[in-house]
Design a protein around this motif. Sequence first.
Motif, PDB file in Angstrom:
ATOM      1  N   PRO A 193     -16.916   2.127  -7.313  1.00 30.70           N
ATOM      2  CA  PRO A 193     -16.375   3.012  -8.356  1.00 30.70           C
ATOM      3  C   PRO A 193     -15.477   4.113  -7.774  1.00 30.70           C
ATOM      4  N   THR A 194     -15.783   4.535  -6.552  1.00 36.64           N
ATOM      5  CA  THR A 194     -14.949   5.544  -5.902  1.00 36.64           C
ATOM      6  C   THR A 194     -13.540   5.004  -5.662  1.00 36.64           C
ATOM      7  N   MET A 195     -13.427   3.714  -5.387  1.00 33.03           N
ATOM      8  CA  MET A 195     -12.100   3.105  -5.210  1.00 33.03           C
ATOM      9  C   MET A 195     -11.253   3.269  -6.474  1.00 33.03           C
ATOM     10  N   VAL A 196     -11.879   3.106  -7.626  1.00 32.45           N
ATOM     11  CA  VAL A 196     -11.164   3.265  -8.892  1.00 32.45           C
ATOM     12  C   VAL A 196     -10.732   4.720  -9.075  1.00 32.45           C
ATOM     13  N   GLN A 197     -11.628   5.637  -8.780  1.00 33.83           N
ATOM     14  CA  GLN A 197     -11.320   7.064  -8.938  1.00 33.83           C
ATOM     15  C   GLN A 197     -10.174   7.514  -8.040  1.00 33.83           C
ATOM     16  N   ARG A 198     -10.087   6.943  -6.849  1.00 27.64           N
ATOM     17  CA  ARG A 198      -9.063   7.355  -5.881  1.00 27.64           C
ATOM     18  C   ARG A 198      -7.807   6.493  -5.928  1.00 27.64           C
ATOM     19  N   PHE A 199      -7.778   5.545  -6.805  1.00 29.60           N
ATOM     20  CA  PHE A 199      -6.647   4.621  -6.902  1.00 29.60           C
ATOM     21  C   PHE A 199      -5.368   5.363  -7.282  1.00 29.60           C
ATOM     22  N   ASP A 200      -4.300   5.062  -6.565  1.00 27.07           N
ATOM     23  CA  ASP A 200      -2.994   5.647  -6.832  1.00 27.07           C
ATOM     24  C   ASP A 200      -2.032   4.529  -7.227  1.00 27.07           C
ATOM     25  N   PRO A 201      -1.725   4.385  -8.520  1.00 19.76           N
ATOM     26  CA  PRO A 201      -0.883   3.274  -8.961  1.00 19.76           C
ATOM     27  C   PRO A 201       0.496   3.256  -8.311  1.00 19.76           C
ATOM     28  N   LYS A 202       1.001   4.392  -7.911  1.00 16.92           N
ATOM     29  CA  LYS A 202       2.311   4.434  -7.258  1.00 16.92           C
ATOM     30  C   LYS A 202       2.296   3.681  -5.932  1.00 16.92           C
ATOM     31  N   LYS A 203       1.175   3.738  -5.236  1.00 11.27           N
ATOM     32  CA  LYS A 203       1.061   3.056  -3.943  1.00 11.27           C
ATOM     33  C   LYS A 203       0.779   1.560  -4.090  1.00 11.27           C
ATOM     34  N   ALA A 204       0.454   1.133  -5.290  1.00 13.01           N
ATOM     35  CA  ALA A 204       0.133  -0.280  -5.524  1.00 13.01           C
ATOM     36  C   ALA A 204       1.183  -0.972  -6.387  1.00 13.01           C
ATOM     37  N   GLU A 205       2.328  -0.361  -6.518  1.00 12.85           N
ATOM     38  CA  GLU A 205       3.383  -0.925  -7.367  1.00 12.85           C
ATOM     39  C   GLU A 205       3.718  -2.359  -6.935  1.00 12.85           C
ATOM     40  N   GLY A 206       3.697  -3.260  -7.894  1.00 15.15           N
ATOM     41  CA  GLY A 206       4.021  -4.656  -7.646  1.00 15.15           C
ATOM     42  C   GLY A 206       2.883  -5.485  -7.077  1.00 15.15           C
ATOM     43  N   LEU A 207       1.740  -4.869  -6.827  1.00 15.35           N
ATOM     44  CA  LEU A 207       0.601  -5.581  -6.253  1.00 15.35           C
ATOM     45  C   LEU A 207      -0.231  -6.224  -7.352  1.00 15.35           C
ATOM     46  N   ASN A 208      -0.618  -7.453  -7.124  1.00 15.67           N
ATOM     47  CA  ASN A 208      -1.484  -8.192  -8.030  1.00 15.67           C
ATOM     48  C   ASN A 208      -2.445  -8.977  -7.148  1.00 15.67           C
ATOM     49  N   ALA A 209      -3.646  -8.448  -6.937  1.00 12.07           N
ATOM     50  CA  ALA A 209      -4.582  -9.066  -6.002  1.00 12.07           C
ATOM     51  C   ALA A 209      -6.018  -8.830  -6.413  1.00 12.07           C
ATOM     52  N   VAL A 210      -6.869  -9.766  -5.980  1.00 16.34           N
ATOM     53  CA  VAL A 210      -8.317  -9.626  -6.162  1.00 16.34           C
ATOM     54  C   VAL A 210      -8.952  -9.777  -4.787  1.00 16.34           C
ATOM     55  N   ILE A 211      -9.796  -8.812  -4.429  1.00 19.36           N
ATOM     56  CA  ILE A 211     -10.494  -8.842  -3.145  1.00 19.36           C
ATOM     57  C   ILE A 211     -11.981  -9.018  -3.416  1.00 19.36           C
ATOM     58  N   GLN A 212     -12.564 -10.018  -2.796  1.00 16.99           N
ATOM     59  CA  GLN A 212     -13.994 -10.288  -2.908  1.00 16.99           C
ATOM     60  C   GLN A 212     -14.681  -9.672  -1.703  1.00 16.99           C
ATOM     61  N   PHE A 213     -15.707  -8.861  -1.924  1.00 23.83           N
ATOM     62  CA  PHE A 213     -16.496  -8.257  -0.849  1.00 23.83           C
ATOM     63  C   PHE A 213     -17.858  -8.929  -0.834  1.00 23.83           C
ATOM     64  N   ASP A 214     -18.189  -9.611   0.255  1.00 26.28           N
ATOM     65  CA  ASP A 214     -19.497 -10.239   0.426  1.00 26.28           C
ATOM     66  C   ASP A 214     -20.197  -9.541   1.583  1.00 26.28           C
ATOM     67  N   LEU A 215     -21.113  -8.654   1.243  1.00 26.83           N
ATOM     68  CA  LEU A 215     -21.792  -7.840   2.240  1.00 26.83           C
ATOM     69  C   LEU A 215     -23.210  -8.350   2.443  1.00 26.83           C
ATOM     70  N   SER A 216     -23.515  -8.726   3.668  1.00 27.41           N
ATOM     71  CA  SER A 216     -24.842  -9.235   3.993  1.00 27.41           C
ATOM     72  C   SER A 216     -25.747  -8.081   4.406  1.00 27.41           C
ATOM     73  N   GLY A 217     -26.991  -8.390   4.676  1.00 31.06           N
ATOM     74  CA  GLY A 217     -27.942  -7.375   5.115  1.00 31.06           C
ATOM     75  C   GLY A 217     -28.806  -6.892   3.970  1.00 31.06           C
ATOM     76  N   GLU A 218     -29.755  -6.087   4.325  1.00 37.17           N
ATOM     77  CA  GLU A 218     -30.764  -5.598   3.377  1.00 37.17           C
ATOM     78  C   GLU A 218     -30.154  -4.922   2.149  1.00 37.17           C
ATOM     79  N   ASN A 219     -29.086  -4.171   2.322  1.00 39.45           N
ATOM     80  CA  ASN A 219     -28.489  -3.431   1.213  1.00 39.45           C
ATOM     81  C   ASN A 219     -27.146  -4.005   0.781  1.00 39.45           C
ATOM     82  N   GLY A 220     -26.919  -5.252   1.119  1.00 42.31           N
ATOM     83  CA  GLY A 220     -25.654  -5.906   0.786  1.00 42.31           C
ATOM     84  C   GLY A 220     -25.613  -6.409  -0.642  1.00 42.31           C
TER      85      GLY A 220
END
Length: 71
Positions: free
Chosen positions: A12-39
């Motif tokens: 959620p912090t990524m959304v709060q800090r997102f700057d649309p000007k820096k992402a102009e023209g970007l269209n992407a999906v990133i999958q995060f697969d975090l292993s471990g006890e708290n993944g």
Amino acid sequence: MASREEVAGVFPTMVQRFDPKKAEGLNAVIQFDLSGENGGSWWVRVADGRCAVGTGSVASHNLTLVADASE
């Protein structure tokens, strides 16, 4: 080591800090697969000047980031 809540809170912090000007023209999906006890699985979508996040896996993504949540 970060707690599960702390790991999940990064996305959620990524959304709060997102700057649309820096992402102009970007269209992407990133999958995060975090292993471990708290993944888990989360995704981040940047498209049309917006950022969205969610839990779980998405079928179609541009990049998969795999890491250990306990390190």
